[in-house]
Design a protein around this motif. Structure first.
Motif, PDB file in Angstrom:
ATOM      1  N   SER A   4     -11.626  -4.418   2.908  1.00 64.53           N
ATOM      2  CA  SER A   4     -10.735  -4.686   4.046  1.00 64.53           C
ATOM      3  C   SER A   4      -9.307  -4.255   3.736  1.00 64.53           C
ATOM      4  CB  SER A   4     -10.753  -6.177   4.409  1.00 64.53           C
ATOM      5  OG  SER A   4     -12.015  -6.550   4.898  1.00 64.53           O
ATOM      6  N   ILE A   5      -8.837  -4.538   2.535  1.00 62.87           N
ATOM      7  CA  ILE A   5      -7.485  -4.123   2.142  1.00 62.87           C
ATOM      8  C   ILE A   5      -7.378  -2.598   2.210  1.00 62.87           C
ATOM      9  CG2 ILE A   5      -5.833  -4.038   0.214  1.00 62.87           C
ATOM     10  CD1 ILE A   5      -6.028  -6.782   1.701  1.00 62.87           C
ATOM     11  N   GLY A   6      -8.398  -1.901   1.715  1.00 61.02           N
ATOM     12  CA  GLY A   6      -8.401  -0.441   1.789  1.00 61.02           C
ATOM     13  C   GLY A   6      -8.381   0.060   3.220  1.00 61.02           C
ATOM     14  N   GLN A   7      -9.144  -0.584   4.095  1.00 63.51           N
ATOM     15  CA  GLN A   7      -9.148  -0.193   5.505  1.00 63.51           C
ATOM     16  C   GLN A   7      -7.787  -0.421   6.149  1.00 63.51           C
ATOM     17  OE1 GLN A   7     -12.402  -2.468   7.100  1.00 63.51           O
ATOM     18  NE2 GLN A   7     -13.953  -1.058   6.295  1.00 63.51           N
ATOM     19  N   LEU A   8      -7.142  -1.538   5.805  1.00 63.58           N
ATOM     20  CA  LEU A   8      -5.803  -1.800   6.337  1.00 63.58           C
ATOM     21  C   LEU A   8      -4.794  -0.768   5.829  1.00 63.58           C
ATOM     22  CD1 LEU A   8      -5.750  -5.683   6.093  1.00 63.58           C
ATOM     23  CD2 LEU A   8      -5.706  -4.318   8.198  1.00 63.58           C
ATOM     24  N   ALA A  66      -1.559   4.080   7.084  1.00 67.31           N
ATOM     25  CA  ALA A  66      -1.246   5.487   6.818  1.00 67.31           C
ATOM     26  C   ALA A  66      -1.398   6.329   8.092  1.00 67.31           C
ATOM     27  CB  ALA A  66      -2.140   6.024   5.712  1.00 67.31           C
ATOM     28  N   ARG A  67      -2.402   6.008   8.907  1.00 67.09           N
ATOM     29  CA  ARG A  67      -2.606   6.760  10.150  1.00 67.09           C
ATOM     30  C   ARG A  67      -1.619   6.341  11.234  1.00 67.09           C
ATOM     31  NH1 ARG A  67      -7.773   5.074   9.103  1.00 67.09           N
ATOM     32  NH2 ARG A  67      -7.737   3.694  10.923  1.00 67.09           N
ATOM     33  N   LEU A 118      -0.007  -3.543  -3.450  1.00 65.39           N
ATOM     34  CA  LEU A 118      -0.587  -3.270  -4.763  1.00 65.39           C
ATOM     35  C   LEU A 118      -1.524  -2.074  -4.700  1.00 65.39           C
ATOM     36  CD1 LEU A 118      -0.967  -4.038  -7.730  1.00 65.39           C
ATOM     37  CD2 LEU A 118      -2.754  -5.643  -6.982  1.00 65.39           C
ATOM     38  N   ARG A 119      -2.337  -1.999  -3.662  1.00 62.16           N
ATOM     39  CA  ARG A 119      -3.263  -0.869  -3.530  1.00 62.16           C
ATOM     40  C   ARG A 119      -2.515   0.426  -3.251  1.00 62.16           C
ATOM     41  NH1 ARG A 119      -6.807   1.995  -0.393  1.00 62.16           N
ATOM     42  NH2 ARG A 119      -8.883   2.286  -1.286  1.00 62.16           N
ATOM     43  N   THR A 120      -1.367   0.351  -2.579  1.00 65.87           N
ATOM     44  CA  THR A 120      -0.541   1.541  -2.361  1.00 65.87           C
ATOM     45  C   THR A 120       0.012   2.039  -3.689  1.00 65.87           C
ATOM     46  OG1 THR A 120       0.053   0.754  -0.140  1.00 65.87           O
ATOM     47  CG2 THR A 120       1.472   2.445  -1.112  1.00 65.87           C
ATOM     48  N   LEU A 121       0.365   1.106  -4.560  1.00 65.57           N
ATOM     49  CA  LEU A 121       0.897   1.451  -5.881  1.00 65.57           C
ATOM     50  C   LEU A 121      -0.207   1.878  -6.839  1.00 65.57           C
ATOM     51  CD1 LEU A 121       3.376   1.479  -7.788  1.00 65.57           C
ATOM     52  CD2 LEU A 121       2.885  -0.923  -8.267  1.00 65.57           C
ATOM     53  N   SER A 122      -1.355   1.217  -6.755  1.00 70.14           N
ATOM     54  CA  SER A 122      -2.452   1.453  -7.696  1.00 70.14           C
ATOM     55  C   SER A 122      -3.772   1.561  -6.949  1.00 70.14           C
ATOM     56  CB  SER A 122      -2.580   0.284  -8.672  1.00 70.14           C
ATOM     57  OG  SER A 122      -1.405   0.089  -9.388  1.00 70.14           O
ATOM     58  N   PRO A 123      -4.376   2.749  -6.908  1.00 73.97           N
ATOM     59  CA  PRO A 123      -5.684   2.861  -6.251  1.00 73.97           C
ATOM     60  C   PRO A 123      -6.731   1.927  -6.868  1.00 73.97           C
ATOM     61  CG  PRO A 123      -4.791   5.037  -6.729  1.00 73.97           C
ATOM     62  CD  PRO A 123      -3.895   4.028  -7.398  1.00 73.97           C
TER      63      PRO A 123
END
Length: 110
Positions: free
Chosen positions: A9-13, A18-19, A82-87
């Motif tokens: 879900s975090i990845g989807q957000l 980004a879009r 965090l996910r933006t900073l670290s995949p």
């Protein structure tokens, strides 16, 4: 929700953001994600002040459910940052949580 579902879900957000937002250089995107976190923390403070009626002009303007909701927004926003900073945010978070838990609840904890 499982750990896998949470990070999916975090990845989807993150992908949705980004879009949906204007294209920016990666460093600027990262900085704006960090600033968004400060905005969300401010909303927690506003909700606590409103739930306790600390603003005489507004009175009791929020509930503790509002506070809970805002705290969830902080967690989501932090995870997206965090996910933006670290995949590999899932692994980074899990390792950090383990360190904090071990340090806090280790053999010398009260």
């Amino acid at each position: 929700m499982s750990d896998d579902d949470l990070w999916e879900s975090i990845g989807q957000l993150q992908d949705w953001l980004a879009r949906a937002q204007p294209a920016r250089p990666p460093q600027e995107t990262l900085l704006l994600r960090m600033l968004k976190l400060s905005e969300e923390v401010g909303e927690v403070a506003e909700a606590v002040i409103g739930a306790t009626g600390q603003n005489p002009r507004k009175g009791t303007s929020h509930t503790w459910d509002d506070v809970r909701s805002e705290l969830c927004d902080v967690i989501i926003t932090a995870a997206v940052a965090l996910r933006t900073l670290s995949p590999d945010a899932r692994e980074v978070f899990a390792a950090h949580l383990t360190r904090v838990t071990d340090r806090s609840l280790g053999p010398d904890s009260p």
